[in-house]
Design an enzyme around this catalytic site. Structure first.
Site, PDB file in Angstrom:
ATOM      1  NE  ARG A 234      -4.319  -1.107  -0.032  1.00  0.00           N
ATOM      2  CZ  ARG A 234      -4.461  -2.330  -0.742  1.00  0.00           C
ATOM      3  NH1 ARG A 234      -3.542  -2.545  -1.600  1.00  0.00           N
ATOM      4  NH2 ARG A 234      -5.662  -3.011  -0.664  1.00  0.00           N
ATOM      5  CD  GLU A 263      -3.003   3.200  -5.199  1.00  0.00           C
ATOM      6  OE1 GLU A 263      -4.032   2.727  -5.600  1.00  0.00           O
ATOM      7  OE2 GLU A 263      -1.778   2.627  -4.913  1.00  0.00           O
ATOM      8  CG  HIS A 281      -3.169  -0.690  -6.811  1.00  0.00           C
ATOM      9  ND1 HIS A 281      -3.565  -0.011  -5.832  1.00  0.00           N
ATOM     10  CD2 HIS A 281      -3.434  -2.122  -6.571  1.00  0.00           C
ATOM     11  CE1 HIS A 281      -3.743  -1.105  -4.462  1.00  0.00           C
ATOM     12  NE2 HIS A 281      -3.708  -2.230  -5.191  1.00  0.00           N
TER      13      HIS A 281
HETATM   14  C1  8YV Z   1      -6.810  -4.907  -6.329  1.00  0.00           C
HETATM   15  C2  8YV Z   1      -5.657  -5.098  -3.784  1.00  0.00           C
HETATM   16  O1  8YV Z   1      -6.111  -3.790  -6.846  1.00  0.00           O
HETATM   17  O2  8YV Z   1      -6.248  -6.923  -2.762  1.00  0.00           O
HETATM   18  C3  8YV Z   1      -5.989  -5.884  -2.724  1.00  0.00           C
HETATM   19  O3  8YV Z   1      -6.028  -5.381  -1.603  1.00  0.00           O
HETATM   20  O4  8YV Z   1      -5.087  -3.940  -3.533  1.00  0.00           O
HETATM   21  C4  8YV Z   1      -5.642  -5.293  -5.256  1.00  0.00           C
HETATM   22  O5  8YV Z   1      -5.665  -6.867  -5.501  1.00  0.00           O
HETATM   23  C5  8YV Z   1      -8.068  -4.399  -5.730  1.00  0.00           C
HETATM   24  O6  8YV Z   1      -8.619  -4.906  -4.377  1.00  0.00           O
HETATM   25  C6  8YV Z   1      -9.227  -4.272  -6.740  1.00  0.00           C
HETATM   26  O7  8YV Z   1      -9.867  -5.636  -6.876  1.00  0.00           O
END
Ligand code: 8YV
Length: 317
Positions: A234, A263, A281
């Site tokens: 993150r 972001e 991301h």
């Molecule tokens: C995805 C993420 O970008 O799992 C996570 O926490 O950051 C990523 O896998 C997001 O959740 C979009 O579906």
């Protein structure tokens, strides 16, 4: 919206078309991205029983307060730092995420960034396209093998990164809240100490208040002018302003970054740096993994509405 007997769900952000189609085939769907003004104006949606969201979009307190009958937050992703877990706990709202199905792809992205930075893949590609090869050879890069790779956060994703780093003949060590009894990698209780002892620091820890800016100027200085930072976790875990400063003045060797503090805003100061590789991301963003994540989220949703146990609930105790 037309009244039906189907459960009403609130989808925070647009999802893949196939998932949107599956959701609208079984639920009455409210689209959060079309209701932002109404949310800010204080509108309440008492019919909504579940929120469908992503790791990035989460479910903030303001949204949950506007959904007084919500029973479940079903997240397509493993990160729950953007979901107000305190509120969920206090109001008996269940939360599900999608663990286990994205580890390989996220770990692949960490290695892709590492290879891209150390072996200068992006620069080398540009070198060929811009015709520079005709004028002479490309400068030497750095090898992965033999380098020391410190992983911050040895959860499922961290372990998948460790296995890949080992396959590249890197020396793996890790830092986290506690030593793992089932791995032989050297453990550092102190992040600063590990940063000083490695060539590459890979961040695979959860976001949230407890890890905010754990990678600060001191950690980056310990990593040093030959060191490389890889972040697939993150943006919030790194002090981004300091990271940019260090990359600009050469006190940090390089970085591969998939996540950022605000972001989709990325500091433009990074755009001209050849030792930095930036991705939007996308660590879990493959057809296979996103399909598996969507399936698991949907299975949790269906389990909830048919009274079966949730497949992958978070423990909110
Ligand atoms: C995805 C993420 O970008 O799992 C996570 O926490 O950051 C990523 O896998 C997001 O959740 C979009 O579906």
């Amino acid at each position: 919206m037309q009244q039906t007997n189907r459960p009403v769900i609130f989808i925070t952000v647009p999802l893949a078309p196939a998932l949107m189609a599956q959701l609208s085939a079984q639920f009455d769907c409210l689209h959060g991205w079309e209701l932002q003004d109404a949310l800010l104006a204080g509108e309440v949606w008492p019919a909504v029983r579940a929120v469908v969201t992503t790791g990035a979009a989460g479910a903030a307190r303001q949204l949950l307060q506007a959904l007084p009958a919500v029973e479940l937050v079903a997240c397509v992703g493993v990160g729950f730092d953007a979901i107000d877990l305190d509120y969920a706990r206090e109001h008996g709202i269940a939360v599900t995420t999608t663990p286990g199905v994205l580890d390989h792809c996220v770990a692949d992205t960490a290695l892709a960034l590492l290879l891209a930075v150390l072996r200068r893949v992006v620069q080398a590609d540009r070198f060929v396209r811009e015709g520079c090869w005709l004028q002479g050879g490309f400068p030497l890069a750095s090898s992965l093998s033999g380098k020391r790779c410190g992983i911050v956060g040895l959860g499922n994703i961290g372990r998948a990164i460790a296995r890949r780093a080992e396959a590249f003949d890197m020396q793996v060590s890790y830092h986290g809240p506690g030593r793992k009894v089932d791995v032989a990698y050297p453990y550092y209780a102190d992040l600063l100490e590990m940063a000083a002892a490695v060539d590459v620091l890979v961040l695979a820890l959860p976001g949230g208040a407890a890890t905010h800016h754990v990678v600060d100027g001191r950690v980056l200085d310990a990593l040093g002018p030959e060191g490389v930072l890889i972040n697939i976790a993150r943006g919030s875990v790194v002090d981004q302003a300091v990271l940019v400063e260090r990359l600009l003045d050469g006190r940090l060797g390089g970085a591969g970054l998939d996540v950022f503090e605000q972001e989709p805003q990325v500091p433009e100061a990074l755009f001209d740096l050849p030792n930095v590789v930036l991705t939007p991301h996308v660590a879990s963003a493959t057809v296979e993994t996103r399909t598996a994540m969507a399936r698991l989220m949907l299975d949790n949703l269906l389990a909830h509405f048919s009274g079966r146990p949730l497949l992958t609930p978070l423990r909110l105790s």
